[in-house]
Design a protein around this motif. Sequence first.
Motif, PDB file in Angstrom:
ATOM      1  N   ARG A  12      43.458  45.540  33.933  1.00  0.00           N
ATOM      2  CA  ARG A  12      43.651  46.957  33.600  1.00  0.00           C
ATOM      3  C   ARG A  12      43.820  47.121  32.087  1.00  0.00           C
ATOM      4  O   ARG A  12      43.219  48.010  31.474  1.00  0.00           O
ATOM      5  N   LYS A  13      44.586  46.243  31.478  1.00  0.00           N
ATOM      6  CA  LYS A  13      44.797  46.305  30.029  1.00  0.00           C
ATOM      7  C   LYS A  13      43.482  46.062  29.284  1.00  0.00           C
ATOM      8  O   LYS A  13      43.175  46.752  28.305  1.00  0.00           O
ATOM      9  N   ARG A  15      40.508  46.731  30.327  1.00  0.00           N
ATOM     10  CA  ARG A  15      39.653  47.913  30.456  1.00  0.00           C
ATOM     11  C   ARG A  15      40.018  48.956  29.411  1.00  0.00           C
ATOM     12  O   ARG A  15      39.163  49.713  28.951  1.00  0.00           O
ATOM     13  N   GLN A  16      41.276  49.003  29.024  1.00  0.00           N
ATOM     14  CA  GLN A  16      41.732  49.970  28.025  1.00  0.00           C
ATOM     15  C   GLN A  16      41.478  49.489  26.597  1.00  0.00           C
ATOM     16  O   GLN A  16      41.511  50.292  25.671  1.00  0.00           O
ATOM     17  N   GLN A  17      41.219  48.184  26.424  1.00  0.00           N
ATOM     18  CA  GLN A  17      41.065  47.617  25.083  1.00  0.00           C
ATOM     19  C   GLN A  17      39.744  46.855  24.956  1.00  0.00           C
ATOM     20  O   GLN A  17      39.711  45.749  24.448  1.00  0.00           O
TER      21      GLN A  17
END
Length: 121
Positions: A12-13, A15-17
């Motif tokens: 998830r992290k 995907r954000q970065q």
Amino acid sequence: MTRPPAKYDLARKLRQQMSPAETRIWVRLRNREALGFNVRRSYAFGPYILDFYCAEAKLCIEVDGAQHTFDDARLYDEKRDAYLKSHGIYTLRIPAIQVMEDPDSAAQYITDEIRVRLTTL
């Protein structure tokens, strides 16, 4: 309710970065309706997180930066690719510099590979 494993939090992290090269590919691969297949980003599979994954084609797409040319990274990639292959997943590696220079051609190469795999599975 139980908490998901740490690798899902990491996915998830990631995907954000996303890296600039990953972002350039993602904007070209995310439209399932237009492409006719689904590509996921930062997909957790076994002990690994794949940059992109098309389950229908059993294809992992990796956008490799310069760090993948070092011996330690190459050995890690070989081990990872062997693990994926043992699960019937083929890995397609694309240099990040190629994506940055011509993202449309890189995306076309990926979609062509997915379509070929879809006809042979």
